[in-house]
Motif scaffolding. Structure first.
Motif, PDB file in Angstrom:
ATOM      1  N   TYR A   1       8.533  -5.730   2.892  1.00  0.00           N
ATOM      2  CA  TYR A   1       9.296  -5.172   1.764  1.00  0.00           C
ATOM      3  C   TYR A   1       8.456  -4.082   1.128  1.00  0.00           C
ATOM      4  N   HIS A   2       9.060  -2.909   0.984  1.00  0.00           N
ATOM      5  CA  HIS A   2       8.316  -1.791   0.393  1.00  0.00           C
ATOM      6  C   HIS A   2       9.053  -1.228  -0.816  1.00  0.00           C
ATOM      7  N   GLY A   3       9.891  -2.050  -1.441  1.00  0.00           N
ATOM      8  CA  GLY A   3      10.661  -1.587  -2.585  1.00  0.00           C
ATOM      9  C   GLY A   3      12.114  -1.422  -2.214  1.00  0.00           C
TER      10      GLY A   3
ATOM     11  N   SER B   1       6.334   2.690 -10.277  1.00  0.00           N
ATOM     12  CA  SER B   1       6.590   1.430  -9.582  1.00  0.00           C
ATOM     13  C   SER B   1       6.076   1.555  -8.155  1.00  0.00           C
ATOM     14  N   GLY B   2       5.980   0.390  -7.509  1.00  0.00           N
ATOM     15  CA  GLY B   2       5.618   0.378  -6.095  1.00  0.00           C
ATOM     16  C   GLY B   2       6.679   1.064  -5.255  1.00  0.00           C
ATOM     17  N   THR B   3       7.933   0.882  -5.633  1.00  0.00           N
ATOM     18  CA  THR B   3       9.044   1.504  -4.908  1.00  0.00           C
ATOM     19  C   THR B   3       8.861   3.022  -4.848  1.00  0.00           C
TER      20      THR B   3
ATOM     21  N   ASP C   1       0.633  -0.518   2.629  1.00  0.00           N
ATOM     22  CA  ASP C   1       1.312  -0.802   1.366  1.00  0.00           C
ATOM     23  C   ASP C   1       0.555  -1.958   0.709  1.00  0.00           C
TER      24      ASP C   1
ATOM     25  N   GLU D   1       2.465  -3.757   5.269  1.00  0.00           N
ATOM     26  CA  GLU D   1       1.809  -4.610   4.281  1.00  0.00           C
ATOM     27  C   GLU D   1       0.695  -5.321   5.051  1.00  0.00           C
TER      28      GLU D   1
ATOM     29  N   VAL E   1       0.680  -2.777  -2.512  1.00  0.00           N
ATOM     30  CA  VAL E   1       1.249  -3.071  -3.833  1.00  0.00           C
ATOM     31  C   VAL E   1       0.890  -4.512  -4.238  1.00  0.00           C
ATOM     32  N   ILE E   2       0.854  -5.420  -3.281  1.00  0.00           N
ATOM     33  CA  ILE E   2       0.410  -6.795  -3.575  1.00  0.00           C
ATOM     34  C   ILE E   2      -1.099  -6.945  -3.385  1.00  0.00           C
TER      35      ILE E   2
ATOM     36  N   THR F   1       5.976   4.029  -2.438  1.00  0.00           N
ATOM     37  CA  THR F   1       6.239   4.021  -0.986  1.00  0.00           C
ATOM     38  C   THR F   1       7.221   5.132  -0.613  1.00  0.00           C
TER      39      THR F   1
ATOM     40  N   LYS G   1       1.780  -3.135  -9.122  1.00  0.00           N
ATOM     41  CA  LYS G   1       1.431  -4.431  -9.713  1.00  0.00           C
ATOM     42  C   LYS G   1       0.109  -4.387 -10.490  1.00  0.00           C
TER      43      LYS G   1
ATOM     44  N   ASN H   1       5.991 -10.651   1.417  1.00  0.00           N
ATOM     45  CA  ASN H   1       7.384 -10.698   0.994  1.00  0.00           C
ATOM     46  C   ASN H   1       8.254 -11.472   1.970  1.00  0.00           C
TER      47      ASN H   1
HETATM   48  N1  PLP Z   1       5.625  -2.908  -1.784  1.00  0.00           N
HETATM   49  C1  PLP Z   1       5.333  -4.222  -1.793  1.00  0.00           C
HETATM   50  C2  PLP Z   1       4.407  -4.759  -0.757  1.00  0.00           C
HETATM   51  C3  PLP Z   1       5.879  -5.061  -2.763  1.00  0.00           C
HETATM   52  O1  PLP Z   1       5.588  -6.365  -2.762  1.00  0.00           O
HETATM   53  C4  PLP Z   1       6.744  -4.503  -3.731  1.00  0.00           C
HETATM   54  C5  PLP Z   1       7.353  -5.349  -4.774  1.00  0.00           C
HETATM   55  O2  PLP Z   1       7.303  -6.550  -4.761  1.00  0.00           O
HETATM   56  C6  PLP Z   1       7.010  -3.138  -3.682  1.00  0.00           C
HETATM   57  C7  PLP Z   1       6.433  -2.357  -2.713  1.00  0.00           C
HETATM   58  C8  PLP Z   1       7.897  -2.504  -4.723  1.00  0.00           C
HETATM   59  O3  PLP Z   1       7.218  -2.465  -5.938  1.00  0.00           O
HETATM   60  P1  PLP Z   1       8.039  -2.392  -7.315  1.00  0.00           P
HETATM   61  O4  PLP Z   1       8.744  -3.700  -7.457  1.00  0.00           O
HETATM   62  O5  PLP Z   1       6.968  -2.161  -8.350  1.00  0.00           O
HETATM   63  O6  PLP Z   1       8.965  -1.240  -7.208  1.00  0.00           O
END
Ligand code: PLP
Length: 419
Positions: free
Chosen positions: A138-140, A110-112, A230, A197, A232-233, A115, A258, A202
């Motif tokens: 938001y980083h998870g 996962s992104g969480t 970050d 980000e 992830v998006i 990070t 993602k 977020n």
């Molecule tokens: N980092 C960013 C920029 C995100 O938008 C998200 C989730 O929306 C995450 C990290 C966390 O990712 P995950 O939901 O896959 O754990």
């Protein structure tokens, strides 16, 4: 209504009736029955043009036939092995080819997780403890970063259950503000990294001002601080190389999620070899996962990146511009205060007369009006994320007709609203 019935049942066994907070909206979310391309279908038989797209992963739309076929082939040969596969190398190579800062990759689920590993790695590499993040980013959902967060947590920040000591070293600053960073770096030492980000996705959708990411690059380099994007998006969404290609600024490390999993659970941490080689077992910074690099997600991710190579980005950019221009056009004739935001295939409306440059500006938007807009769109067959503090996405499966239908639906809804 089957969704209503399912929600009552869900609420007895799932906290809040959902498995992730932002999925809940009043009076109840609709439950999915299936999806294809840009259309999402509910158990009640309603069909929606989908701009939530599972919060970002589905850049090709739902159930792309070639992704489904590749995944089916893989599943028949096993779903996870606990030993390495060639696919992991191929996907890592594909990431390295596309993403400027990537020289080595560690897959997560996962992104969480990505990070969390990035922050640990930055701390170990620099020998420092403090990290800087931005208000509303938001980083998870892990402890280090749930300080003034965005996304679902923007409405209930700073979760209970996080020890004060864990977040003592997490410092926050406003986005798009150079002075705040300069002052913070002058005032405190021991900063391991700036985690950002590159487009704040977020807290709605906030782009970096001209030169801001380069400023972050310069100041981190001057102070031996690691710069972590970050993505992830934004990874594989703004361009094959993500925001670092789109805005031409190269960080030290990048977190991905993602899109990299092609619709399956997946995250990744990538970056400069000198830093990445500290991850165990090459080095001693611990990161591990039973499902890390699992072959199903790897197959879906690899297939998605290959399809994206077939020249999708200019079309995504065109559709994004078309939708934003359509929204601006219709709003300019109305008695509403608004901002239409977003680069490439990301977009969002804020109901405020003031420019939105950071978290505090975003919070001034009329969220009640936003929810009326959300509900109005839903009634007209258009699904956007049910929160002002999320971002909307366009996929390769959206056609011009879908965008036109959406603009007409928005006009119909917005003409009945006032702020
Ligand atoms: N980092 C960013 C920029 C995100 O938008 C998200 C989730 O929306 C995450 C990290 C966390 O990712 P995950 O939901 O896959 O754990």
């Amino acid at each position: 209504m089957k969704s209503e019935e399912l929600f009552r049942r869900a609420s007895k066994v799932l906290p809040g009736g959902v498995s992730s907070p932002v999925r809940r909206f009043d009076p109840h979310p609709f439950f999915a029955a299936g999806a294809s391309g840009c259309m999402l279908e509910s158990v009640d038989g309603e069909r929606y043009i989908d701009y939530c797209l599972a919060y970002g992963p589905l850049i090709l739309g739902h159930a792309h036939p070639r992704v489904v076929e590749a995944v089916n082939d893989q599943i028949k040969r096993g779903t996870t092995y606990g030993v390495p596969t060639e696919g992991e190398i191929e996907l890592a190579e594909a990431i390295i080819e596309r993403v400027p800062c990537a020289e080595m990759v560690r897959f997560t689920n996962s992104g969480t997780e990505a990070t969390m590993a990035a922050v640990r790695l930055a701390r170990a590499f620099t020998g420092r403890d403090r990290i800087i993040k931005f208000e509303g980013s938001y980083h998870g959902a892990h402890d280090y970063v749930l300080v003034r967060p965005g996304s679902g947590a923007a409405t209930a920040p700073d979760s209970p259950g996080i020890p004060v000591d864990t977040v003592r070293n997490t410092l926050t600053v406003p986005f798009n503000n150079e002075e705040a960073i300069v002052e913070l770096i002058e005032a405190v030492d021991d900063i391991a990294c700036i985690l950002v980000e590159p487009v704040m996705g977020n807290i709605g959708c906030i782009e970096p001002e001209n030169g801001y990411l380069q400023f972050l690059r310069d100041i981190t380099r001057e102070n031996d601080i690691l710069l972590i994007f970050d993505e992830v998006i934004t990874g594989f969404r703004l361009a094959p190389g993500g925001a670092q290609e789109y805005y031409r600024v190269e960080p030290d490390l990048v977190t991905l999620g993602k899109i990299v999993g092609g619709g399956f659970p997946m995250g990744a941490l990538a970056g400069r070899r000198e830093i990445m080689e500290n991850i165990s077992p090459a080095g001693n910074v611990y990161q591990a996962g039973t499902f890390n690099g699992n072959p199903v997600s790897v197959t879906a991710g690899l297939q998605t990146l290959r399809i994206l190579d077939e020249g999708m980005y200019s079309d995504l950019e065109r559709k994004g511009s078309m939708l934003r221009a359509g929204l601006r056009d219709l709003l300019s004739d109305m008695d509403l205060e608004y901002q239409v935001a977003g680069p490439a295939s990301m977009f969002q409306i804020y109901f405020t007369g003031e420019e939105v440059r950071d978290y505090q500006d975003a919070k001034k938007s009329d969220t009640g009006l936003f929810m009326e807009y959300f509900c109005g769109l839903l009634e007209r067959g258009v699904f956007i994320p049910p929160s002002q503090f999320e971002c909307c996405f366009i996929s390769a499966a959206h056609e011009s007709e879908h965008i036109e239908t959406t603009i007409e639906a928005a006009e119909d809804v917005l003409s009945g609203l006032k702020n």
